[in-house]
Design a protein around this motif. Sequence first.
Motif, PDB file in Angstrom:
ATOM      1  N   GLU A   1       0.834  -1.206   0.000  1.00  0.00           N
ATOM      2  CA  GLU A   1       0.000   0.000   0.000  1.00  0.00           C
ATOM      3  C   GLU A   1       0.869   1.256   0.000  1.00  0.00           C
ATOM      4  O   GLU A   1       1.963   1.265   0.548  1.00  0.00           O
ATOM      5  CB  GLU A   1      -0.923   0.008   1.230  1.00  0.00           C
ATOM      6  CG  GLU A   1      -1.889  -1.161   1.294  1.00  0.00           C
ATOM      7  CD  GLU A   1      -2.876  -1.183   0.135  1.00  0.00           C
ATOM      8  OE1 GLU A   1      -3.129  -0.114  -0.465  1.00  0.00           O
ATOM      9  OE2 GLU A   1      -3.386  -2.272  -0.178  1.00  0.00           O
ATOM     10  N   LYS A   2       0.341   2.323  -0.599  1.00  0.00           N
ATOM     11  CA  LYS A   2       1.139   3.530  -0.792  1.00  0.00           C
ATOM     12  C   LYS A   2       1.078   4.523   0.364  1.00  0.00           C
ATOM     13  O   LYS A   2       1.821   5.502   0.384  1.00  0.00           O
ATOM     14  CB  LYS A   2       0.704   4.235  -2.072  1.00  0.00           C
ATOM     15  CG  LYS A   2      -0.758   4.677  -2.068  1.00  0.00           C
ATOM     16  CD  LYS A   2      -1.143   5.292  -3.409  1.00  0.00           C
ATOM     17  CE  LYS A   2      -2.611   5.705  -3.428  1.00  0.00           C
ATOM     18  NZ  LYS A   2      -3.003   6.295  -4.741  1.00  0.00           N
ATOM     19  N   ASN A   3       0.167   4.302   1.309  1.00  0.00           N
ATOM     20  CA  ASN A   3       0.099   5.214   2.451  1.00  0.00           C
ATOM     21  C   ASN A   3      -0.329   4.467   3.705  1.00  0.00           C
ATOM     22  O   ASN A   3      -0.771   3.319   3.650  1.00  0.00           O
ATOM     23  CB  ASN A   3      -0.843   6.391   2.160  1.00  0.00           C
ATOM     24  CG  ASN A   3      -2.243   5.943   1.783  1.00  0.00           C
ATOM     25  OD1 ASN A   3      -2.839   5.102   2.444  1.00  0.00           O
ATOM     26  ND2 ASN A   3      -2.777   6.515   0.702  1.00  0.00           N
ATOM     27  N   ILE A   4      -0.195   5.128   4.832  1.00  0.00           N
ATOM     28  CA  ILE A   4      -0.454   4.490   6.121  1.00  0.00           C
ATOM     29  C   ILE A   4      -1.927   4.142   6.293  1.00  0.00           C
ATOM     30  O   ILE A   4      -2.270   3.078   6.802  1.00  0.00           O
ATOM     31  CB  ILE A   4       0.042   5.390   7.269  1.00  0.00           C
ATOM     32  CG1 ILE A   4       1.575   5.362   7.315  1.00  0.00           C
ATOM     33  CG2 ILE A   4      -0.532   4.927   8.611  1.00  0.00           C
ATOM     34  CD1 ILE A   4       2.184   6.273   8.354  1.00  0.00           C
ATOM     35  N   SER A   5      -2.819   5.022   5.856  1.00  0.00           N
ATOM     36  CA  SER A   5      -4.241   4.744   6.092  1.00  0.00           C
ATOM     37  C   SER A   5      -4.721   3.539   5.298  1.00  0.00           C
ATOM     38  O   SER A   5      -5.491   2.718   5.808  1.00  0.00           O
ATOM     39  CB  SER A   5      -5.099   5.973   5.774  1.00  0.00           C
ATOM     40  OG  SER A   5      -4.988   6.357   4.422  1.00  0.00           O
ATOM     41  N   ASN A   6      -4.269   3.384   4.066  1.00  0.00           N
ATOM     42  CA  ASN A   6      -4.650   2.206   3.289  1.00  0.00           C
ATOM     43  C   ASN A   6      -4.032   0.940   3.875  1.00  0.00           C
ATOM     44  O   ASN A   6      -4.668  -0.122   3.885  1.00  0.00           O
ATOM     45  CB  ASN A   6      -4.228   2.366   1.834  1.00  0.00           C
ATOM     46  CG  ASN A   6      -5.192   3.239   1.042  1.00  0.00           C
ATOM     47  OD1 ASN A   6      -6.186   3.717   1.572  1.00  0.00           O
ATOM     48  ND2 ASN A   6      -4.892   3.462  -0.219  1.00  0.00           N
ATOM     49  N   ALA A   7      -2.810   1.054   4.348  1.00  0.00           N
ATOM     50  CA  ALA A   7      -2.177  -0.088   5.006  1.00  0.00           C
ATOM     51  C   ALA A   7      -2.943  -0.454   6.273  1.00  0.00           C
ATOM     52  O   ALA A   7      -3.143  -1.638   6.578  1.00  0.00           O
ATOM     53  CB  ALA A   7      -0.724   0.235   5.332  1.00  0.00           C
ATOM     54  N   TRP A   8      -3.390   0.548   7.002  1.00  0.00           N
ATOM     55  CA  TRP A   8      -4.165   0.328   8.227  1.00  0.00           C
ATOM     56  C   TRP A   8      -5.462  -0.407   7.897  1.00  0.00           C
ATOM     57  O   TRP A   8      -5.853  -1.347   8.594  1.00  0.00           O
ATOM     58  CB  TRP A   8      -4.460   1.673   8.884  1.00  0.00           C
ATOM     59  CG  TRP A   8      -4.910   1.602  10.314  1.00  0.00           C
ATOM     60  CD1 TRP A   8      -6.111   1.145  10.770  1.00  0.00           C
ATOM     61  CD2 TRP A   8      -4.167   1.986  11.467  1.00  0.00           C
ATOM     62  NE1 TRP A   8      -6.181   1.228  12.128  1.00  0.00           N
ATOM     63  CE2 TRP A   8      -5.003   1.737  12.590  1.00  0.00           C
ATOM     64  CE3 TRP A   8      -2.906   2.525  11.670  1.00  0.00           C
ATOM     65  CZ2 TRP A   8      -4.588   2.022  13.892  1.00  0.00           C
ATOM     66  CZ3 TRP A   8      -2.498   2.802  12.965  1.00  0.00           C
ATOM     67  CH2 TRP A   8      -3.327   2.547  14.062  1.00  0.00           C
TER      68      TRP A   8
END
Length: 209
Positions: free
Chosen positions: A176-183
Motif C-alpha cells: 500500500e502507498k500510504n499508512i491509512s490504506n495499510a491500516w
Amino acid sequence: MKEKIKSAVQYYKMCTKLKDTKRTGPIVWNAKRDRLESVAEHVYGTQMLALAIYSQFEYKLDIQKVIMMLAVHETEEIEIGDLAFFQTSKEDKLQSGKEATDLILKNLIDKDKISALLDEYNECKTEEAKFAYHCDKLECNIQMKLYDQENCFDLSNQPNNPILNNPDVRKVLNSEKNISNAWIEFDRNKFLDDKNFIEIIDYLKENDI
C-alpha cells in the motif's frame, strides 16, 4: 440521595480523563499535527458512525443497545490507557480491562448491567456486539484516512516506531502507498463477516472523504 449523586458525579469525573487521553495509533505513527484525537472523541465518533451506518443499510438490530455499548466500550482506558495490539496480549488486555471496569463502575447502581454489556461487547457474538465492534474499528480507519489527507504521516520518517518490524504490518506497507490504506488492509479480516463494512473500507481506499 446524596450518595447517589456523589457516585454519579464521581463516575463522570473519572470519564473526563478520556478527554485528555490521546489515541495510541497516530502517536505510534508519528502523526505531525497540533491536536490528535482523544479517546473520548473516538467514543463519540463510533456512536455517530453507528447511527449513520444503521440508517443507511437498514440493519435489524437494537441500535440503542449498540450506542450504549459504544458509550462504555473504552471505559477501561480510564485506568489502563489506550493499549495497542503490540503492547499486550488480547487475553491480558481483557483481564486488565475487566479489573479496571469493575473498579470504575463499583459505585453505580447499574454496575452489573453495564458490566454485562461490556462482556457482551468483548465476546462479540451477538448482532449488536458485532456491529459495535465493526464501528469501533471503522472509526479508526476513517480517522487515519483523515490524518493522511492532511499529510500528517511520513512513511520515510518513522523514528522509534515499535511496529515497523511486525511481519503483518510490513506486508501491508509493502503493498500500500500510504499508512491509512495499510491500516485498512491490516484490519480487513475483522470485517469479513459483514459485506457492508467491506464495501465501506473499499470506498475509503479509493476515495477522499
